[in-house]
Write an enzyme that holds these catalytic residues in place. Structure first.
Site, PDB file in Angstrom:
ATOM      1  N   ASN A  43       0.873  -1.176   0.000  1.00  0.00           N
ATOM      2  CA  ASN A  43       0.000   0.000   0.000  1.00  0.00           C
ATOM      3  C   ASN A  43       0.910   1.227   0.000  1.00  0.00           C
ATOM      4  OD1 ASN A  43      -1.791   2.065   0.583  1.00  0.00           O
ATOM      5  ND2 ASN A  43      -2.204   1.402   2.682  1.00  0.00           N
ATOM      6  N   TRP A  44       1.013   1.854  -1.162  1.00  0.00           N
ATOM      7  CA  TRP A  44       1.948   2.991  -1.277  1.00  0.00           C
ATOM      8  C   TRP A  44       1.435   4.235  -0.561  1.00  0.00           C
ATOM      9  CZ3 TRP A  44       3.689   3.189  -7.156  1.00  0.00           C
ATOM     10  CH2 TRP A  44       4.365   1.998  -7.467  1.00  0.00           C
ATOM     11  N   HIS A  87      -9.276   1.302   5.205  1.00  0.00           N
ATOM     12  CA  HIS A  87      -7.998   1.510   5.890  1.00  0.00           C
ATOM     13  C   HIS A  87      -8.209   2.505   7.035  1.00  0.00           C
ATOM     14  CE1 HIS A  87      -3.913   2.738   6.724  1.00  0.00           C
ATOM     15  NE2 HIS A  87      -3.515   1.628   6.135  1.00  0.00           N
ATOM     16  N   GLY A 116       2.980  -0.992   4.291  1.00  0.00           N
ATOM     17  CA  GLY A 116       3.028   0.435   3.964  1.00  0.00           C
ATOM     18  C   GLY A 116       4.448   0.870   3.659  1.00  0.00           C
ATOM     19  N   GLY A 117       5.124   1.381   4.667  1.00  0.00           N
ATOM     20  CA  GLY A 117       6.463   1.949   4.476  1.00  0.00           C
ATOM     21  C   GLY A 117       7.431   1.040   3.743  1.00  0.00           C
TER      22      GLY A 117
END
Ligand code: PGA
Length: 255
Positions: free
Chosen positions: A9-10, A97, A236-237
């Site tokens: 998930n960018w 989210h 994510g990161g």
């Protein structure tokens, strides 16, 4: 056998050029996947056609989206519909989210409507749930997550659950460097599966992948994915660097 999935998930990161380079790096280093081991790249809306083009013809790696709107079309300036996503090559849509719930006020009612539109357009849902720190500290996280699932997702008939992926993301672990322990992750994933079994029966519950999200990285992915009810991760990161993301994908493939 249920699928294992690693989904990146960018969020709101990367220019088109940076995004293209990242996808190219991921494709380059991708281990062998299979029908039971999928990778998803959920880039921002403007990236999606580019991401989909780069992934075209590649097996078991799919383009994802980070959200979609709960109406099928019309005067909703700035929003994106499920049919648009489908036509752009999206296979998986993240819904609910915690950042969407928190910063954009998304409600369970809206999410329930979005879930229908995503599935009716032939895509799969990655439905997010997870508690804030004060709920964890109060010891009421099981009830909190159960309510999110019952209100936003479990209105679906059993026949549609094969198109559903659940992501458990404790809010206190997202982007904080504080990962849930393997015990905390496994305990909640088992709880989610038990609630699903209560609603749909044990057979359906056994087939739905439950991903963990929240400071998952190459160094902790293997131990998280070794848990019986953790079927991969929502990242994510660590999804913003090909090397880190591929390290997590490798841990999923090896699990
Ligand atoms: P994180 O984010 O990996 O940066 O903690 C996970 C997510 O929000 O999906």
């Amino acid at each position: 056998m249920r699928k294992k999935i690693v989904a990146g998930n960018w969020k709101m990161n990367l220019t088109m050029q940076e995004g293209a380079a990242l996808v190219a790096g991921i494709v380059d280093g991708l281990p062998v996947l299979s029908d039971n081991k999928h990778v998803v790249i959920a880039s921002p809306f403007v990236h999606i056609t580019q991401t989909a083009k780069q992934l075209e013809g590649k097996e078991y790696i799919y383009t994802g989206a980070q959200n979609c709107y709960q109406e099928s079309a019309g005067a909703y300036t700035g929003e994106v519909s499920a049919s648009m996503l489908k036509s752009a090559g999206v296979a998986y849509v993240i819904l609910g989210h915690s950042e969407r719930r928190q910063y954009f006020g998304e409600t369970s009612e809206q999410l329930a409507a979005r879930v229908h539109l995503v599935l009716n357009n032939g895509m799969k849902v990655i439905f997010c749930c997870g508690e804030p720190l004060e709920i964890r500290d109060a010891g009421t996280e099981n009830a909190w997550v159960e309510t999110q699932l019952r209100e936003g997702l479990f209105h679906l008939p059993a026949s549609q659950m094969e198109h559903v992926v659940i992501a458990y993301e404790p809010i206190w672990a997202i982007g904080t460097g504080r990962t849930a322990s393997t015990e905390q992750a496994q305990q909640m994933h088992a709880h989610i599966r038990a609630v699903m079994a209560d609603v749909y029966g044990a057979d359906v519950a056994a087939t739905v992948p439950i991903l963990y999200g929240g400071s998952c990285k190459p160094s902790n992915a293997a131990e998280l994915f070794a848990c019986a009810d953790v079927d991969g991760g929502l990242i994510g990161g660590a999804a913003l660097k090909a090397e880190d993301f591929l390290g997590i994908v490798q841990a999923m493939v090896d699990a």
